[in-house]
Design a protein around this motif. Structure first.
Motif, PDB file in Angstrom:
ATOM      1  N   SER A 145     122.117 -20.561  -4.098  1.00  0.00           N
ATOM      2  CA  SER A 145     122.926 -21.871  -4.817  1.00  0.00           C
ATOM      3  C   SER A 145     123.799 -21.135  -5.591  1.00  0.00           C
ATOM      4  O   SER A 145     123.977 -19.962  -5.639  1.00  0.00           O
ATOM      5  CB  SER A 145     121.943 -22.648  -5.600  1.00  0.00           C
ATOM      6  OG  SER A 145     121.546 -22.303  -6.698  1.00  0.00           O
ATOM      7  N   ASN A 146     124.737 -21.973  -6.132  1.00  0.00           N
ATOM      8  CA  ASN A 146     125.617 -21.668  -7.236  1.00  0.00           C
ATOM      9  C   ASN A 146     125.051 -21.190  -8.729  1.00  0.00           C
ATOM     10  O   ASN A 146     125.868 -20.638  -9.484  1.00  0.00           O
ATOM     11  CB  ASN A 146     126.743 -22.709  -7.301  1.00  0.00           C
ATOM     12  CG  ASN A 146     127.830 -22.484  -6.262  1.00  0.00           C
ATOM     13  OD1 ASN A 146     128.020 -21.436  -5.649  1.00  0.00           O
ATOM     14  ND2 ASN A 146     128.564 -23.504  -6.003  1.00  0.00           N
ATOM     15  N   GLN A 147     123.923 -21.519  -8.664  1.00  0.00           N
ATOM     16  CA  GLN A 147     123.013 -21.105  -9.947  1.00  0.00           C
ATOM     17  C   GLN A 147     123.219 -19.586 -10.099  1.00  0.00           C
ATOM     18  O   GLN A 147     122.747 -18.836  -9.098  1.00  0.00           O
ATOM     19  CB  GLN A 147     121.595 -21.809  -9.977  1.00  0.00           C
ATOM     20  CG  GLN A 147     121.015 -21.652 -11.447  1.00  0.00           C
ATOM     21  CD  GLN A 147     120.211 -20.472 -11.557  1.00  0.00           C
ATOM     22  OE1 GLN A 147     120.130 -19.598 -10.568  1.00  0.00           O
ATOM     23  NE2 GLN A 147     119.598 -20.053 -12.950  1.00  0.00           N
ATOM     24  N   PRO A 148     123.584 -19.106 -11.514  1.00  0.00           N
ATOM     25  CA  PRO A 148     123.839 -17.738 -11.513  1.00  0.00           C
ATOM     26  C   PRO A 148     122.574 -16.615 -10.875  1.00  0.00           C
ATOM     27  O   PRO A 148     122.871 -15.480 -10.238  1.00  0.00           O
ATOM     28  CB  PRO A 148     123.979 -17.583 -13.012  1.00  0.00           C
ATOM     29  CG  PRO A 148     124.484 -18.724 -13.408  1.00  0.00           C
ATOM     30  CD  PRO A 148     123.770 -19.833 -12.602  1.00  0.00           C
ATOM     31  N   ASP A 149     121.514 -16.962 -11.319  1.00  0.00           N
ATOM     32  CA  ASP A 149     120.452 -16.168 -10.839  1.00  0.00           C
ATOM     33  C   ASP A 149     120.200 -16.292  -9.357  1.00  0.00           C
ATOM     34  O   ASP A 149     119.911 -15.128  -8.710  1.00  0.00           O
ATOM     35  CB  ASP A 149     119.050 -16.794 -11.666  1.00  0.00           C
ATOM     36  CG  ASP A 149     118.787 -16.211 -13.139  1.00  0.00           C
ATOM     37  OD1 ASP A 149     119.448 -15.217 -13.366  1.00  0.00           O
ATOM     38  OD2 ASP A 149     118.119 -16.896 -13.775  1.00  0.00           O
ATOM     39  N   GLU A 150     120.234 -17.258  -8.717  1.00  0.00           N
ATOM     40  CA  GLU A 150     120.206 -17.296  -7.421  1.00  0.00           C
ATOM     41  C   GLU A 150     121.290 -16.697  -6.545  1.00  0.00           C
ATOM     42  O   GLU A 150     121.205 -16.083  -5.683  1.00  0.00           O
ATOM     43  CB  GLU A 150     120.175 -18.773  -7.039  1.00  0.00           C
ATOM     44  CG  GLU A 150     118.696 -19.399  -7.356  1.00  0.00           C
ATOM     45  CD  GLU A 150     118.405 -20.689  -6.805  1.00  0.00           C
ATOM     46  OE1 GLU A 150     117.205 -21.127  -6.831  1.00  0.00           O
ATOM     47  OE2 GLU A 150     119.247 -21.290  -6.177  1.00  0.00           O
TER      48      GLU A 150
END
Length: 323
Positions: A145-150
């Motif tokens: 996703s756009n979540q930084p860790d992912e």
């Protein structure tokens, strides 16, 4: 099919999704939280009503779910928090261990020391297993996703796959939508795959796409650039993964602190920053930034957290002249 996710929560939820709704609903244990804005204690009737509603919601979710099938041994979760700290290593090593130890240091030591060892060892063992399975021709599916860790996880894993020389068409990707409309027509936003419930995973399979060689090479190239920069943080800005400084999120933290009285509970600030702004960061990073504000004299600790609690379970005081 090998499934790759980038958090423990997503890994657990996806494993449950494999059999979720398969047999007759049996119920089970669940936790509920009932609270009032004014701090008053909920009545027994309110708690019981909330429990019944939660149970009914769980039953309906189970009965409407379509099991994904598969084996839990096909799902691998990499909780390496690659959006934070040095990423110059080509596989998880001592530098990643130090970053994880720093992040987990906000929790009781008897918990974080063992946790970081387990995370690093499991990641390297899983990478070895996945490489062997990919070499035998098994397909891989990466959820991001756009979540930084992912997003960092995707780029890093593509770099690994490039080194392993996987064949064309062997890798698929599924990106979490930035928003969706629920059955009532309301906009729903999920920050990462860790927020996806077991009964929801099945419907995202239609979004699966083959990772074309040009896409893989683009990820590899960008990850090499990010590795060379090895900035304190990586964030997704305007859809692009970029290097940035450690103060990126400080304004959001200070905004919530400024709205408080002279003395305030640190845990409340962390909870509001995470819930209100949906920045895709965890409680440990917010706590460490507040710790830095204490170090430079902007804040002062009035109480200390309990021995078995995270350090942010305490009362802080503003140093007005420094904020």
């Amino acid at each position: 099919m090998i499934d790759i996710v980038f958090s423990d929560s997503a890994c657990g939820s996806l494993k449950m999704a494999q059999h979720y709704g398969k047999e007759k609903y049996q119920g089970g244990c669940m936790g509920i939280i009932v609270s009032h804005d004014d701090g008053s204690k909920p009545t027994k009737e309110e708690v019981e009503t909330a429990r019944r509603e939660a149970e009914e919601k769980a039953r309906l979710a189970w009965e409407s779910a379509t099991p994904m099938g598969g084996k839990t041994s096909d799902i691998y979760g990499f909780n390496l928090m690659l959006s934070i700290g040095d990423i110059s290593e080509n596989r998880p090593g001592i530098k990643r261990k130090l970053i994880l130890e720093h992040l987990y240091s906000v929790y009781p030591k008897d918990e974080w020391h063992q946790a970081t060892e387990e995370i690093l060892n499991r990641a390297n063992e899983d990478l070895k297993t996945i490489r062997e399975r990919a070499a035998s021709g098994e397909s891989l599916r990466i959820w991001y996703s756009n979540q930084p860790d992912e997003m960092c996880g995707l780029y890093c894993f593509m770099s690994q796959l490039n080194q392993w020389k996987v064949r064309d068409g062997q890798v698929s990707i599924v990106k979490l939508p930035e928003w969706e409309a629920d059955e009532r027509g309301n906009i729903v936003r999920k920050n990462s795959w860790s927020e996806v419930a077991p009964e929801e995973w099945q419907r995202y399979l239609s979004m699966q796409k083959i990772a074309l060689p040009v896409f893989i090479q683009s990820c590899v190239s960008r990850w090499r650039e990010l590795q060379a920069e090895s900035a304190p943080l990586r964030a997704v800005l305007n859809g692009q993964l970029v290097s940035t400084s450690e103060i990126l999120y400080d304004d959001f933290i200070l905004r919530e602190i400024e709205a408080e009285d002279e003395e305030f509970h640190e845990a409340m600030i962390i909870g509001r920053v995470l819930g209100k702004y949906q920045l895709g960061i965890g409680d440990s990073w917010v706590a460490l930034r507040i710790e830095e504000m204490i170090h430079v004299g902007k804040l002062e600790a009035v109480t200390t957290g309990g021995k078995y609690m995270p350090i942010y379970h305490r009362v802080l005081k503003k140093c007005i002249h420094r904020l």
